[in-house]
Design a protein around this motif. Structure first.
Motif, PDB file in Angstrom:
ATOM      1  N   ASN A 112     -31.347  74.943 147.766  1.00  0.00           N
ATOM      2  CA  ASN A 112     -31.786  74.972 149.159  1.00  0.00           C
ATOM      3  C   ASN A 112     -33.303  74.926 149.246  1.00  0.00           C
ATOM      4  N   SER A 113     -33.804  74.628 150.426  1.00  0.00           N
ATOM      5  CA  SER A 113     -35.256  74.587 150.661  1.00  0.00           C
ATOM      6  C   SER A 113     -35.955  73.763 149.580  1.00  0.00           C
ATOM      7  N   LEU A 114     -35.430  72.601 149.316  1.00  0.00           N
ATOM      8  CA  LEU A 114     -35.955  71.779 148.231  1.00  0.00           C
ATOM      9  C   LEU A 114     -37.373  71.314 148.518  1.00  0.00           C
ATOM     10  N   LYS A 115     -38.149  71.218 147.442  1.00  0.00           N
ATOM     11  CA  LYS A 115     -39.545  70.808 147.518  1.00  0.00           C
ATOM     12  C   LYS A 115     -39.761  69.545 146.684  1.00  0.00           C
ATOM     13  N   PRO A 116     -40.797  68.776 146.976  1.00  0.00           N
ATOM     14  CA  PRO A 116     -41.059  67.586 146.148  1.00  0.00           C
ATOM     15  C   PRO A 116     -41.190  67.917 144.660  1.00  0.00           C
ATOM     16  N   GLU A 117     -41.706  69.082 144.340  1.00  0.00           N
ATOM     17  CA  GLU A 117     -41.857  69.458 142.936  1.00  0.00           C
ATOM     18  C   GLU A 117     -40.534  69.784 142.252  1.00  0.00           C
ATOM     19  N   ASP A 118     -39.439  69.806 143.009  1.00  0.00           N
ATOM     20  CA  ASP A 118     -38.117  69.970 142.407  1.00  0.00           C
ATOM     21  C   ASP A 118     -37.562  68.637 141.901  1.00  0.00           C
ATOM     22  N   THR A 119     -38.251  67.554 142.190  1.00  0.00           N
ATOM     23  CA  THR A 119     -37.812  66.238 141.736  1.00  0.00           C
ATOM     24  C   THR A 119     -37.779  66.185 140.216  1.00  0.00           C
ATOM     25  N   ALA A 120     -36.606  65.829 139.678  1.00  0.00           N
ATOM     26  CA  ALA A 120     -36.424  65.813 138.227  1.00  0.00           C
ATOM     27  C   ALA A 120     -35.017  65.331 137.912  1.00  0.00           C
ATOM     28  N   VAL A 121     -34.776  65.082 136.633  1.00  0.00           N
ATOM     29  CA  VAL A 121     -33.415  64.913 136.141  1.00  0.00           C
ATOM     30  C   VAL A 121     -32.908  66.300 135.761  1.00  0.00           C
ATOM     31  N   TYR A 122     -31.767  66.665 136.283  1.00  0.00           N
ATOM     32  CA  TYR A 122     -31.185  67.983 136.048  1.00  0.00           C
ATOM     33  C   TYR A 122     -30.053  67.866 135.029  1.00  0.00           C
ATOM     34  N   TYR A 123     -30.087  68.768 134.034  1.00  0.00           N
ATOM     35  CA  TYR A 123     -29.113  68.755 132.948  1.00  0.00           C
ATOM     36  C   TYR A 123     -28.296  70.036 132.953  1.00  0.00           C
ATOM     37  N   CYS A 124     -27.003  69.896 132.906  1.00  0.00           N
ATOM     38  CA  CYS A 124     -26.097  71.018 132.709  1.00  0.00           C
ATOM     39  C   CYS A 124     -26.035  71.335 131.215  1.00  0.00           C
TER      40      CYS A 124
ATOM     41  N   GLY B   7     -27.198  64.243 132.543  1.00  0.00           N
ATOM     42  CA  GLY B   7     -28.284  64.371 133.502  1.00  0.00           C
ATOM     43  C   GLY B   7     -27.971  63.696 134.821  1.00  0.00           C
ATOM     44  N   THR B   8     -28.488  64.284 135.901  1.00  0.00           N
ATOM     45  CA  THR B   8     -28.339  63.705 137.225  1.00  0.00           C
ATOM     46  C   THR B   8     -29.682  63.799 137.946  1.00  0.00           C
ATOM     47  N   GLN B   9     -30.065  62.725 138.616  1.00  0.00           N
ATOM     48  CA  GLN B   9     -31.377  62.646 139.244  1.00  0.00           C
ATOM     49  C   GLN B   9     -31.373  63.339 140.591  1.00  0.00           C
ATOM     50  N   VAL B  10     -32.391  64.155 140.817  1.00  0.00           N
ATOM     51  CA  VAL B  10     -32.649  64.774 142.118  1.00  0.00           C
ATOM     52  C   VAL B  10     -34.037  64.342 142.556  1.00  0.00           C
ATOM     53  N   THR B  11     -34.116  63.738 143.736  1.00  0.00           N
ATOM     54  CA  THR B  11     -35.392  63.279 144.270  1.00  0.00           C
ATOM     55  C   THR B  11     -35.613  63.909 145.637  1.00  0.00           C
ATOM     56  N   VAL B  12     -36.750  64.587 145.780  1.00  0.00           N
ATOM     57  CA  VAL B  12     -37.093  65.238 147.038  1.00  0.00           C
ATOM     58  C   VAL B  12     -38.353  64.562 147.570  1.00  0.00           C
ATOM     59  N   SER B  13     -38.184  63.834 148.654  1.00  0.00           N
ATOM     60  CA  SER B  13     -39.301  63.049 149.170  1.00  0.00           C
ATOM     61  C   SER B  13     -39.098  62.773 150.641  1.00  0.00           C
ATOM     62  N   SER B  14     -40.213  62.710 151.375  1.00  0.00           N
ATOM     63  CA  SER B  14     -40.144  62.360 152.789  1.00  0.00           C
ATOM     64  C   SER B  14     -40.318  60.861 152.983  1.00  0.00           C
TER      65      SER B  14
ATOM     66  N   GLY C 184     -23.491  65.040 141.805  1.00  0.00           N
ATOM     67  CA  GLY C 184     -24.075  65.657 142.988  1.00  0.00           C
ATOM     68  C   GLY C 184     -25.550  65.408 143.200  1.00  0.00           C
ATOM     69  N   GLY C 185     -26.197  64.716 142.296  1.00  0.00           N
ATOM     70  CA  GLY C 185     -27.602  64.412 142.488  1.00  0.00           C
ATOM     71  C   GLY C 185     -27.798  63.412 143.611  1.00  0.00           C
ATOM     72  N   GLY C 186     -29.070  63.193 143.988  1.00  0.00           N
ATOM     73  CA  GLY C 186     -29.364  62.239 145.031  1.00  0.00           C
ATOM     74  C   GLY C 186     -30.743  62.442 145.590  1.00  0.00           C
ATOM     75  N   SER C 187     -30.978  61.856 146.747  1.00  0.00           N
ATOM     76  CA  SER C 187     -32.276  61.947 147.412  1.00  0.00           C
ATOM     77  C   SER C 187     -32.147  62.789 148.674  1.00  0.00           C
ATOM     78  N   VAL C 188     -33.158  63.605 148.915  1.00  0.00           N
ATOM     79  CA  VAL C 188     -33.142  64.482 150.079  1.00  0.00           C
ATOM     80  C   VAL C 188     -34.577  64.698 150.539  1.00  0.00           C
ATOM     81  N   GLN C 189     -34.735  64.998 151.803  1.00  0.00           N
ATOM     82  CA  GLN C 189     -36.065  65.285 152.335  1.00  0.00           C
ATOM     83  C   GLN C 189     -36.465  66.716 152.008  1.00  0.00           C
ATOM     84  N   PRO C 190     -37.761  66.999 151.979  1.00  0.00           N
ATOM     85  CA  PRO C 190     -38.205  68.375 151.752  1.00  0.00           C
ATOM     86  C   PRO C 190     -37.558  69.324 152.751  1.00  0.00           C
ATOM     87  N   GLY C 191     -37.141  70.468 152.243  1.00  0.00           N
ATOM     88  CA  GLY C 191     -36.453  71.436 153.083  1.00  0.00           C
ATOM     89  C   GLY C 191     -34.944  71.280 153.085  1.00  0.00           C
TER      90      GLY C 191
END
Length: 125
Positions: free
Chosen positions: A84-96, A118-125, A8-15
């Protein structure tokens, strides 16, 4: 013993929003505390959220409280992190994670014996 597989990781814009999933194989979560940690480049791994097996109320890091939501299915074979309401500072590898964490150690990485890949989450415009 349990094996954990995130998706479920991926890239998304802020917000924006993402939903991470964690499937348990070779076992279930029923007797474990479960949750998520994350690690950003150049930073230490940090607690995001977790819940005890006997307590349905999750614990959250201050940085994500009100934006992230942890849940697991009734079969205790899947764990979800709605972000929700993702921010650039949420960018990280997420581990269950899963383990024998108790209330006093719920936020400590060392309390969890089982980690996903781990799964990568990237929040960037």
């Amino acid at each position: 013993q349990v094996e954990l597989v995130e998706s479920g990781g991926g890239s998304v814009q802020p917000g924006g929003s993402l939903r991470l999933s964690c499937a348990a194989s070779k076992g279930t979560f029923s007797s474990f505390s479960v949750g998520w940690f994350r690690q950003a480049p150049g930073r230490e791994r940090e607690f995001v959220t977790a819940m005890r097996p006997s307590n349905s109320n999750p614990y959250y890091a201050d940085s994500v409280r009100g934006r992230f939501s942890l849940s697991r299915d009734r079969a205790n074979s899947a764990l979800y992190l709605q972000m929700n309401s993702l921010k650039p500072e949420d960018t990280a590898v997420y581990y269950c994670v899963a383990g024998r964490a108790i209330t006093s150690t719920i936020r400590s990485a060392s309390a969890y014996s089982y980690w996903g890949q781990g799964t990568q989450v990237t929040v960037s415009s």
